[in-house]
Structures are given as structure tokens and as C-alpha cells.
Design a protein around this motif. Structure first.
Motif, PDB file in Angstrom:
ATOM      1  N   ALA A  93       0.840  -1.253   0.299  1.00 22.17           N
ATOM      2  CA  ALA A  93       0.028   0.157   0.266  1.00 22.17           C
ATOM      3  C   ALA A  93       0.680   1.271   0.034  1.00 22.17           C
ATOM      4  CB  ALA A  93      -0.936  -0.109   1.200  1.00 22.17           C
ATOM      5  N   LYS A  94       2.202   1.006  -0.229  1.00 25.74           N
ATOM      6  CA  LYS A  94       3.123   2.193  -0.382  1.00 25.74           C
ATOM      7  C   LYS A  94       3.301   3.076   1.132  1.00 25.74           C
ATOM      8  CE  LYS A  94       4.185   1.438  -4.364  1.00 25.74           C
ATOM      9  NZ  LYS A  94       5.456   1.067  -4.782  1.00 25.74           N
ATOM     10  N   ASP A  95       2.169   3.467   1.786  1.00 24.74           N
ATOM     11  CA  ASP A  95       2.439   4.193   2.992  1.00 24.74           C
ATOM     12  C   ASP A  95       0.980   4.019   4.059  1.00 24.74           C
ATOM     13  OD1 ASP A  95       2.635   5.919   5.101  1.00 24.74           O
ATOM     14  OD2 ASP A  95       3.481   7.603   3.651  1.00 24.74           O
ATOM     15  N   ALA A  96       1.323   3.597   5.080  1.00 30.09           N
ATOM     16  CA  ALA A  96       0.441   3.044   6.197  1.00 30.09           C
ATOM     17  C   ALA A  96      -0.123   4.188   6.900  1.00 30.09           C
ATOM     18  CB  ALA A  96       0.953   1.882   7.075  1.00 30.09           C
ATOM     19  N   VAL A  97       0.644   5.296   6.745  1.00 30.54           N
ATOM     20  CA  VAL A  97       0.142   6.471   7.794  1.00 30.54           C
ATOM     21  C   VAL A  97      -0.505   7.601   6.732  1.00 30.54           C
ATOM     22  CG1 VAL A  97       0.953   8.372   9.133  1.00 30.54           C
ATOM     23  CG2 VAL A  97       1.909   6.196   9.370  1.00 30.54           C
ATOM     24  N   LYS A  98       0.054   8.188   5.739  1.00 30.14           N
ATOM     25  CA  LYS A  98      -0.241   9.038   4.869  1.00 30.14           C
ATOM     26  C   LYS A  98      -1.257   8.442   3.736  1.00 30.14           C
ATOM     27  CE  LYS A  98       4.028  11.994   5.561  1.00 30.14           C
ATOM     28  NZ  LYS A  98       5.064  12.890   4.934  1.00 30.14           N
ATOM     29  N   ILE A 148      -8.292  -3.135  -0.993  1.00 32.84           N
ATOM     30  CA  ILE A 148      -7.305  -4.130  -0.228  1.00 32.84           C
ATOM     31  C   ILE A 148      -7.967  -4.604   1.129  1.00 32.84           C
ATOM     32  CG2 ILE A 148      -5.333  -3.559   1.312  1.00 32.84           C
ATOM     33  CD1 ILE A 148      -4.243  -1.431  -0.357  1.00 32.84           C
ATOM     34  N   SER A 149      -9.013  -3.938   1.798  1.00 31.04           N
ATOM     35  CA  SER A 149      -9.722  -4.406   2.848  1.00 31.04           C
ATOM     36  C   SER A 149     -10.509  -5.795   2.386  1.00 31.04           C
ATOM     37  CB  SER A 149     -10.767  -3.467   3.477  1.00 31.04           C
ATOM     38  OG  SER A 149     -11.375  -4.104   4.442  1.00 31.04           O
ATOM     39  N   CYS A 150     -10.908  -5.765   1.207  1.00 26.16           N
ATOM     40  CA  CYS A 150     -11.861  -6.759   0.617  1.00 26.16           C
ATOM     41  C   CYS A 150     -10.712  -7.800   0.305  1.00 26.16           C
ATOM     42  CB  CYS A 150     -12.406  -6.431  -0.769  1.00 26.16           C
ATOM     43  SG  CYS A 150     -13.366  -7.611  -1.410  1.00 26.16           S
ATOM     44  N   VAL A 193       0.254  -1.314   5.055  1.00 30.13           N
ATOM     45  CA  VAL A 193      -1.151  -1.235   5.313  1.00 30.13           C
ATOM     46  C   VAL A 193      -1.631  -1.065   6.670  1.00 30.13           C
ATOM     47  CG1 VAL A 193      -3.451  -2.677   5.022  1.00 30.13           C
ATOM     48  CG2 VAL A 193      -1.225  -2.951   3.202  1.00 30.13           C
ATOM     49  N   SER A 194      -2.403  -0.071   6.689  1.00 32.32           N
ATOM     50  CA  SER A 194      -2.922   0.260   8.096  1.00 32.32           C
ATOM     51  C   SER A 194      -3.530  -0.982   8.689  1.00 32.32           C
ATOM     52  CB  SER A 194      -3.933   1.436   7.974  1.00 32.32           C
ATOM     53  OG  SER A 194      -4.425   1.823   9.186  1.00 32.32           O
ATOM     54  N   SER A 195      -3.278  -0.935  10.076  1.00 33.33           N
ATOM     55  CA  SER A 195      -3.842  -1.787  11.071  1.00 33.33           C
ATOM     56  C   SER A 195      -5.053  -1.948  10.965  1.00 33.33           C
ATOM     57  CB  SER A 195      -3.065  -1.889  12.294  1.00 33.33           C
ATOM     58  OG  SER A 195      -3.270  -0.756  13.025  1.00 33.33           O
ATOM     59  N   GLN A 196      -5.715  -0.937  10.836  1.00 35.03           N
ATOM     60  CA  GLN A 196      -7.257  -0.580  10.976  1.00 35.03           C
ATOM     61  C   GLN A 196      -7.986  -1.331   9.790  1.00 35.03           C
ATOM     62  OE1 GLN A 196      -8.141   3.361  10.992  1.00 35.03           O
ATOM     63  NE2 GLN A 196      -7.427   3.983  13.094  1.00 35.03           N
ATOM     64  N   LEU A 197      -7.069  -1.530   8.593  1.00 33.71           N
ATOM     65  CA  LEU A 197      -7.882  -2.374   7.722  1.00 33.71           C
ATOM     66  C   LEU A 197      -7.727  -3.821   7.951  1.00 33.71           C
ATOM     67  CD1 LEU A 197      -6.441  -0.264   4.622  1.00 33.71           C
ATOM     68  CD2 LEU A 197      -8.754  -0.089   5.462  1.00 33.71           C
ATOM     69  N   LEU A 198      -6.613  -4.230   8.652  1.00 35.45           N
ATOM     70  CA  LEU A 198      -6.555  -5.620   8.594  1.00 35.45           C
ATOM     71  C   LEU A 198      -6.938  -5.978  10.170  1.00 35.45           C
ATOM     72  CD1 LEU A 198      -2.600  -5.797   7.467  1.00 35.45           C
ATOM     73  CD2 LEU A 198      -4.800  -5.927   6.307  1.00 35.45           C
ATOM     74  N   GLU A 199      -8.244  -6.229   9.767  1.00 35.07           N
ATOM     75  CA  GLU A 199      -9.117  -6.790  11.042  1.00 35.07           C
ATOM     76  C   GLU A 199      -8.850  -8.194  11.439  1.00 35.07           C
ATOM     77  OE1 GLU A 199     -12.940  -6.092   9.922  1.00 35.07           O
ATOM     78  OE2 GLU A 199     -12.914  -3.928   9.850  1.00 35.07           O
ATOM     79  N   GLU A 200      -8.985  -8.747  12.336  1.00 33.34           N
ATOM     80  CA  GLU A 200      -8.638  -9.818  12.993  1.00 33.34           C
ATOM     81  C   GLU A 200      -9.855 -11.024  12.703  1.00 33.34           C
ATOM     82  OE1 GLU A 200      -6.111 -11.280  14.501  1.00 33.34           O
ATOM     83  OE2 GLU A 200      -5.223  -9.074  14.532  1.00 33.34           O
TER      84      GLU A 200
END
Length: 903
Positions: free
Chosen positions: A80-85, A112-114, A132-139
Motif C-alpha cells: 500500500a506504499k504508506d500506512a500513515v499518509k 485492499i480490505s476486501c 497497510v494500516s492496521s485498521q484495515l487488517l481486522e482479526e
């Protein structure tokens, strides 16, 4: 976006039994923005297949088409190139990296979430998600009403289960039992509820009834456990009984092992003793042969050779570990070393004595070879020494110091012997060449058979056979050339140190035969000695390891064989092939200077001898190089060939220099120039010598240099000639050159032959026109005389534009003037003029070339051509006048014929 999603589902994915779960609008990074869609899809049939599909809009319409599809299991990395910005760029790593730029960050994150959810559901975390932001990667995938559309749809698909055939049948039976089920749903539901309560009550009663059975089962299990305890106690007692038996068996096994180990050691000890006895025991007969064996007889040499080989095998036996620590082995090795040293010393002393004796024996045979051009034969000596070849090999492998000492002594004795033989041999060759002794007296040759004398005067020898040069033709050329030179007041220097006419062809043949015999005697002598050295000293002749050069070997002195060899053995810096070459250079160090002296003498006698020597030496070098290009003979002859080639080039340069310095007499006619005749002699001689020779290319180069120098010198002499016209000098000499080249058929001079012919033809034509057009007294050639005046004026008027038939109206060129001119030159005057012209041409031309009739015939043809030209001019410019020459073409032919016959 929703409309596009529904359109893609309807047009693309529904026909393929796929469901579209997520979509993102993207374009490729770094290129022209050409939008397309990435779609995450699943198949409706099981097993479920998850794909990522690239869809783009068609160029021919507004509909979409499926372009590329990747299986989700092939996806390795999602970047995803950047997990923050917020960054719309992302990469998908399939078989290669695909870089995309989404239309918005939200769409990218949703896609990406899908992908992550599909990975969690079907691939079990086989895909790496980076940046990738951790919010998108749900458990886990959320359930209920708040789940995403994609997740909800997938859950709904999973919760729905199609009824099988039995379930459908049961439902139908149940509904047939309640006919009102459809018309009165509430009554049907109440009935089902009552039946469910009845089933629940029955289940509770069944559970309560089974409690007694459970208690019975527990009692049975307790009794079984007690039985198991009893069995374990019995097994323990059995194990204790077997333990004592096991200990006894271990003791028995250990005892057997010790017995087997003792037997094995005894067998090995016996084997070692047998090995030492078999390999380190030298027979008494061998010991006696090494100590007292006869080195003069063949039987004694063979016994010593066998004993030496047996001693070497005993000394070189590969001892096993620990053998060298045994005193018996050390004593035996010392005994072997003493035997080796004693025999090596005895062998070296005997061979040194043989070398010295050989020098004395061969010296006694020099007297009988002093008057014959032959070298003494060393074959008997080589044959006797080769009996010791195996012993020399043994000495080389066991005591290299003594081997090297023998090698030096052999070179010292043999170099002095060969130096005496070779110097005497070359002295005889020089005497035979010059015919005089050192004191200047005539050398008296031994009586020879008549056939031997005849053989010396036969045809010359080439590199591959006899040459066919004729002695009579060469003598004729020499006489002719000398006659031409006597006609000049200042003659050329000779082409060599002595004039070719003063040296008989038989003398050249004799020199060629002597030089060939010298090389023929040296070549087998060197080859035989090199072959003997290789066999006797056990040196390989055909190693390809590069070593020192022959020039380095010449620097050896008597105390040092080679700087690359020590007493401990040969080093790897120099090869055995180099050692052979060094030994040969030391033994035959006088060959090259003697050959150079002989070549200098031959060149001094006659510089043409360099041609013979070049051919002979080239052939012998070529033969030696075919045998071994790096051998001593090949190297030495190659160095001498350089000297011969230098003398040949010097001979050619001297001839060219003499041509450039030529001077001619101002009071006598030139004729055939001496250097032209000498070139003919040189070419004839060279062609007979170089027939089928290897160095033909050197002669061709010399030909080209000489012929160009001849051309230049002929033109120079022609320009300086005062007595003889320039055209005559050029015509006669180039005719002679053309005739020579045509007769000899020298392929490399074809262009020069054509050039000589062209120059001869051009100057013949020039001389004819000049002689006919020059007014001599009243008339030399009548037509040419008045053509320069009257007819040139007629042609000038025509050239000015006056018509030919109107020229007769010009005052200076009317018919009366024409009759007047023609009347002044009757046939009698024409014949007189032609006779004077013939006499003058006869004075200009030389007798050797015999071109008088050729020139006179050309003049006749030119005269007739001009006659026809003027007759035609009269017919065109004075038509109907009836004016003609007072003589005809037949008269001209008669005049020329009678003049030629009268002289």
C-alpha cells in the motif's frame, strides 16, 4: 460507482457465474493515464475460486470488456506504499509487480480490505500485506447488520443451504398431513409447536432413564482398573527375572568380542610382517650386481639394470603409518641408501670414462674425413651408450646430482669433439668452393670417377628436386650481355662481387652442390644427436611447456647446465624440451658461426649464390620445422636463413643502385642497355633456381623491385641519350623486356609485361610518326612534307567553316596550286626520300634486337594511311578535278620492298 458495479456484474461476471465483491478505478503508474477497473470476484459454484480481474472500457464503444484475470492464490504481496499518509498508489505482486494508482484513497483502502478478507477466508494468510494500516487488517470478519456489503453478501451466501431430496420429501409428507397448512398457517405452526414440546419431554425422560446405565458402566470400569493393576505387578516380577539373564548374556558377548579382536590383531600383524618382508627384501644376486656387476658387457649391464630397478622399488615402497618407526625398517632403508650411493658413484665413473674414450676414438677417424666433404658417423657410439639408457633413467630418479654431472661432462667432451669435426668439415667445404688452400695453392682433389665429375655439372638442385636451368643458354646470355657492355664507353658495375660472365655456370652448380651437401650432412648429424640425447638422458622432445629460448642457452658455460636446474632435481620453470635445446646449443655451438662464414664466402664469390643459398636453406628450415618447430636445428637454421635473406636483399639493392648510377656514351648508339640484359640473365637464373621453392614470395617481391627500377632507369637513359633518339631507346629495351617476360612466364610480373608491351608499342608509333613527319633535305617523306604546308591549310579552311567543295575557290588553295605542289614530288623523289629514311633508321637501331623490319613495316603502313587520308581530302575538296598523286599505293609498296631488299 454503484451503477458501474451493477453494470459490470450484469454484463461481465453474471454470464461467467461470478459475483463482484469490490471494485476500484485505477490507472498504471508512470504512464499515460488510461483508466481501468480492478475487480475482486468469487465464483458461485463450489469450490469457490477467488480472482482479481482487470476490466477496461472498449475503444469501439461504451461497453466494458474483460482484459486480464489473476487467481488470488497467485498474489504474493500487497504493497500500500504508506500506512500513515494517504497515498492512492499500491502494488500487486503476481508473476511480476503491477503498479497502480487508484482514483481515490478510499477506493484503494476498500479494495485492499476486501482482498484481506478474502485471503482470511480462503487462503489462510498466504498473502503478505505491507505498508497497510492496521485498521484495515481486522482479526476477523464482522457479522450482523453492520458488516460490509461484501462481507454480508458472502455470509448470506454461506448461511443459505439448499434442501436435499429427503428434506423436501419430509416437508411434503408433513404438509400433506395438515391440509390446512397453507390456508391456515397459524394452526399449522401451533401444531408443530405442540409436537416439538412432546419431543422435548421424551428426550428428557430418555436422559433420566440412562443414568442407571451410566452407574453400571462406572462399576465395570473400576473392576477393569483393578485387573490392570494385577497384570502390571506380574509384569514387574517377570522383568526382574529377565534382568539377570540379560546381564549374563552381556558378559558372554563381551568375552566373544575380546576373542575376535585378538584374532583380528594377529592377522593384521602377520599381514604387516609379510608386507615388509615382500617389499623391502632385496635379493642377494641384485646386491652383488650393484656392488660388483660388469658394466662393460651386455649381460652385466642387463643384470645391473634389473638390480637397480629392484633397489628403486624397495626404496620407493609406500610404507604404512608406523613402519618408519621400526628399527629394522630404518636399518634396511640405510642399507638401500648405501647401495644406491655406491652403485651411482660406480656408474657415473664408468660413463665418464666411456665419454672420454669416445672423444679419443672419434679423433682418430678425423684424418680420413679431412679431404672428403662428409662428417664422421657417431651411430656406433650412440648404439653402445644406449645400452645404459635405463641406468641413466634410474640415476636421474635416484641421484639427480650425479645425473647432472654426467650431463655436463658429456656436453664438455662432445662439444670439443664436434667442434673439431665441424670446423674441419667446413674448411674442406670452403676449399672445394674456392679451389685453393689457405696458403693460396691450387687444391688438389682426390681422384674421382667420371660420373661424379659429370654429376657436379648437371642441372641445379631446387628445394624439392633438380632445376632445369640450361648452362648453354646462360653462357649465351653472359656473352651477349658482355658484348653489349663492351659497346659502351662506361659500363655498369657487376651485379655481384664478380661478373656473371666471368663465372662459369658449372662453378655455380658446383657451389650449389657443395652447399646442399653441407646442409645434408649437418641435418642428420644434429637430428641423430638430438634423438640420442632424448633417449639416453630420458628427456621428452615434445613437451609443450614454454621454457627458455635458444639464445639464453648459448650463454651457458662449462660449469652450469641451466640456471633452472639444481642438484636436487629439475624445477618446473624449464621443461625437458628446453634442456634438450640447451644441450644441443652447447654441443653444436660452432655450427651457426661456421654456416655464417660459409655463406659470407659464397656471397663473396658470386652474389648470385645468395639465390641458391636462399632456396636450399628455406627448404631445410621448412623440413626441420615440420619435425619440431622449436628444436635446435630449426632455430639455428632459421637464424642462418635470416642472414641468407639479408644477403639476397642486399644483392637486389646493389643491382638497383647500379641501375640508378648508370652512365651512357654520347658518341655511340645505346642499343640494349646492360642492366636490361642482366635482368634477363638474373630472371632466367632465378626461375631455374626457385622452381617449386618454398620462398617463391621473396623472389616475386625482388622481381617487382627490380623491374620497376629497370623501367625507371630505361626512361632515364632514354632522356639522356644524344646519339640515339629517345623513342628508339625506349622501343628497343621495352621490346627486349617484353620478350624476356613472355618467355619466362613470371606470373607476378604480368602487369609489368603488359606495361612493357604498351610502352614498346607507343614508342614504336611515336618514332614512326616522328621519322615520317620530319623534313629531311628536300624530301624524306614527300606527303608528310607538303601536308604540313598545303593540306594543313586546306584542313584549316574547312575547320573555319568553309565548305569542302568551295576550298578550291580560295586563291592560295586553288587547283593550280594543288597541281604545283603535287608536281614537285614525283615518285622518284619519294623513293629517294624513303631510301634515306631507311638508312637513318638502320643507323638508329641496334642489331641485337632485330627490329629494323618491324619499324620499316610500321613506317610503310603509316605512309599508306597518310596517303589515303590526303587522297580522300583531294577527292572531297577538289571534286571532278581529276587531280591525283603522281604515285600510287602499289608504288609505295614497291619502293619499300625494293629498299628493304637492297639493304
Amino acid at each position: 460507482m454503484t451503477a458501474i458495479k451493477h453494470a459490470l456484474q450484469r454484463d461481465i461476471f453474471t454470464p461467467n457465474d461470478e459475483r463482484l465483491l469490490s471494485i476500484v478505478n485505477v490507472c498504471k503508474a508512470g504512464k499515460k493515464k488510461r483508466n481501468c477497473f480492478l475487480c475482486a470476484t468469487v465464483t458461485t459454484e463450489r469450490p469457490v475460486q477467488v480472482n482479481v480481474v482487470k476490466v477496461k472500457k472498449s475503444d469501439k464503444g461504451d461497453f466494458y470488456k474483460r482484459q486480464t484475470a489473476w487467481a488470488l492464490r497467485d498474489l504474493a504481496v500487497v504493497d500500500a506504499k504508506d500506512a500513515v499518509k494517504e497515498n492512492p498508489e499500491f502494488d500487486l505482486h503476481f508473476d511480476k509487480v503491477y503498479k497502480w494508482v487508484a482514483s481515490s484513497t478510499v477506493e484503494k483502502n476498500t479494495f485492499i480490505s476486501c482482498i484481506w478478507k478474502l485471503n482470511q477466508r480462503y487462503l489462510r494468510k498466504k498473502i503478505d500485506f505491507i505498508n497497510v494500516s492496521s485498521q484495515l487488517l481486522e482479526e476477523s470478519v464482522p457479522s450482523g447488520e453492520n458488516q460490509s456489503v461484501a462481507g454480508g453478501d458472502e455470509e448470506a451466501v454461506d448461511e443459505y443451504q439448499e434442501l436435499n431430496a429427503r428434506e423436501e420429501q419430509d416437508i411434503e409428507i408433513m404438509m400433506e398431513g395438515c391440509e390446512y397448512a397453507i390456508s391456515n398457517a397459524e394452526a399449522f405452526a401451533e401444531k408443530l409447536s405442540r409436537e416439538l414440546q412432546v419431543l422435548d419431554g421424551a428426550n428428557i425422560q430418555s436422559i433420566m432413564a440412562s443414568e442407571k446405565q451410566v452407574n453400571i458402566l462406572m462399576k465395570l470400569l473400576d473392576e477393569a482398573l483393578k485387573e490392570v493393576d494385577q497384570i502390571e505387578m506380574k509384569l514387574s516380577s517377570y522383568e526382574e527375572m529377565l534382568q539377570s539373564v540379560k546381564e549374563q548374556m552381556d558378559q558372554i558377548s563381551e568375552s566373544n568380542h575380546l576373542i575376535h579382536l585378538s584374532n583380528t590383531n594377529n592377522v593384521k600383524l602377520l599381514s604387516e610382517i609379510e608386507f615388509l618382508v615382500n617389499h623391502m627384501d632385496l635379493a642377494k644376486g641384485h646386491i652383488k650386481a650393484l656392488q660388483e656387476g660388469d658394466l662393460t658387457s651386455s649381460r652385466g649391464i642387463e643384470a645391473c639394470t634389473n638390480a637397480a630397478d629392484a633397489l628403486l622399488q624397495c626404496m620407493n615402497v609406500a610404507l604404512r603409518p608406523g613402519h618408519d618407526m621400526l628399527n629394522a625398517v630404518k636399518e634396511q632403508q640405510q642399507r638401500f641408501s648405501d647401495l644406491r650411493e655406491q652403485f651411482a658413484r660406480r656408474l657415473a665413473s664408468h660413463l665418464n670414462s666411456v665419454f672420454v674414450q669416445q672423444g679419443h676414438d672419434q679423433s682418430s677417424t678425423l684424418a680420413q674425413h679431412s679431404v672428403e666433404l662428409t662428417l664422421p658417423n657417431h651411430h656406433p657410439f650412440h648404439r653402445d651408450l644406449l645400452r645404459y639408457a635405463k641406468l641413466m633413467e634410474w640415476l636421474k630418479n635416484t641421484d639427480y646430482g650425479k645425473y647432472e654431472g654426467l650431463t655436463k661432462n658429456y656436453m664438455d667432451y662432445l662439444s670439443r669433439l664436434y667442434e673439431r669435426e665441424i670446423k674441419d668439415f667446413f674448411e674442406v667445404a670452403k676449399i672445394k668452393m674456392t679451389g685453393t688452400t689457405k696458403e693460396g695453392k691450387k687444391f688438389a682433389t682426390l681422384p674421382r670417377k667420371e660420373s661424379a665429375v659429370k654429376q657436379e655439372t648437371e642441372s641445379l638442385h631446387g628445394s624439392s628436386g633438380k632445376l632445369t636451368g640450361s648452362t648453354s643458354s646462360l653462357n649465351k646470355l653472359s656473352v651477349q650481355s658482355s658484348g653489349n657492355r663492351r659497346s659502351q664507353s662506361s659500363s655498369l658495375l657487376d651485379m655481384g662481387n664478380m661478373s656473371a660472365s666471368d663465372l662459369d655456370v658449372a662453378d655455380r652448380t658446383k657451389f650449389d652442390k657443395i652447399f646442399e651437401q653441407v646442409l645434408s650432412e649437418l641435418e642428420p648429424l644434429c637430428l641423430a644427436e638430438q634423438d640420442f640425447i632424448s633417449k639416453f638422458f630420458k628427456l621428452q622432445q615434445h613437451q609443450s611447456i614454454p621454457g627458455t629460448t635458444a639464445n639464453e642457452a648459448e650463454e651457458m658455460d662449462g660449469g652450469t647446465l641451466s640456471r633452472s636446474y639444481t642438484s636436487g632435481g629439475p624445477q618446473t620453470v624449464s621443461s625437458e624440451k628446453d634442456m634438450i635445446r640447451q644441450m644441443m646449443t652447447k654441443i653444436f655451438r660452432c655450427i651457426e658461426p661456421e654456416l655464417n662464414n660459409l655463406i659470407a664466402l659464397g656471397d663473396k664469390i658470386d652474389s648470385f649464390n645468395s639465390l641458391y643459398m636462399l632456396v636450399k636453406m628455406s627448404h631445410h628450415v621448412w623440413t626441420a620445422q615440420n619435425v619440431d618447430p622449436a628444436s635446435f636445428l630449426s632455430t639455428t637454421l632459421g637464424n642462418v636463413l635470416v642472414t641468407v635473406k639479408r644477403n639476397f636483399d642486399k644483392c637486389i639493392s646493389n643491382q638497383m643502385k647500379q641501375m640508378d648510377e648508370v652512365k651512357i656514351s654520347k658518341k655511340s648508339k645505346v642499343g640494349i642497355l646492360p642492366f636490361v640484359a642482366e635482368f634477363e640473365e638474373f630472371a632466367g637464373l632465378a626461375e631455374s633456381i626457385f622452381k617449386n621453392a618454398e620462398r617463391r614470395g621473396d623472389l616475386d617481391k625482388a622481381y617487382i623491385k627490380l623491374i620497376r627500377a629497370v623501367f625507371v632507369s630505361v626512361e632515364k637513359v632514354a632522356n639522356e641519350s644524344q646519339k640515339t633518339p629517345r623513342d628508339v631507346v625506349m622501343m628497343e629495351n621495352f621490346h627486349h623486356i617484353f620478350a624476356t617476360l613472355s618467355r619466362l612466364k613470371i606470373s607476378c610480373l604480368e602487369s609489368e609485361k603488359k606495361e612493357a608491351k604498351q610502352k614498346y608499342t607507343d614508342h614504336l608509333q611515336s618514332y614512326v610518326i616522328y621519322s615520317l613527319g620530319q623534313p629531311l633535305e628536300k624530301l624524306n617523306a614527300s606527303i608528310f612534307y607538303f601536308s604540313l604546308h598545303f593540306f594543313e591549310g586546306v584542313e584549316a579552311r574547312v575547320a573555319q567553316g568553309i565548305r569542302e567543295e568551295e576550298v578550291s575557290y580560295q586563291l592560295a588553295f586553288n587547283k593550280q596550286e594543288l597541281r604545283k605542289v603535287i608536281k614537285e614530288y614525283p615518285g622518284k623523289e619519294v623513293k629517294k626520300g624513303l631510301d634515306n629514311l631507311y638508312k637513318k633508321v638502320d643507323k638508329h637501331l641496334c642489331e641485337e634486337e632485330n627490329l629494323l623490319q618491324v619499324v620499316w613495316h610500321s613506317m610503310q603502313d603509316e605512309f599508306i594511311r597518310q596517303y589515303k587520308h590526303f587522297e580522300g581530302l583531294i577527292a572531297r575538296c577538289y571534286p571532278g578535278s581529276g587531280i591525283t598523286m603522281e604515285f600510287t599505293i602499289q608504288d609505295i609498296l614497291d619502293y619499300c620492298s625494293s629498299i628493304a631488299q637492297s639493304h
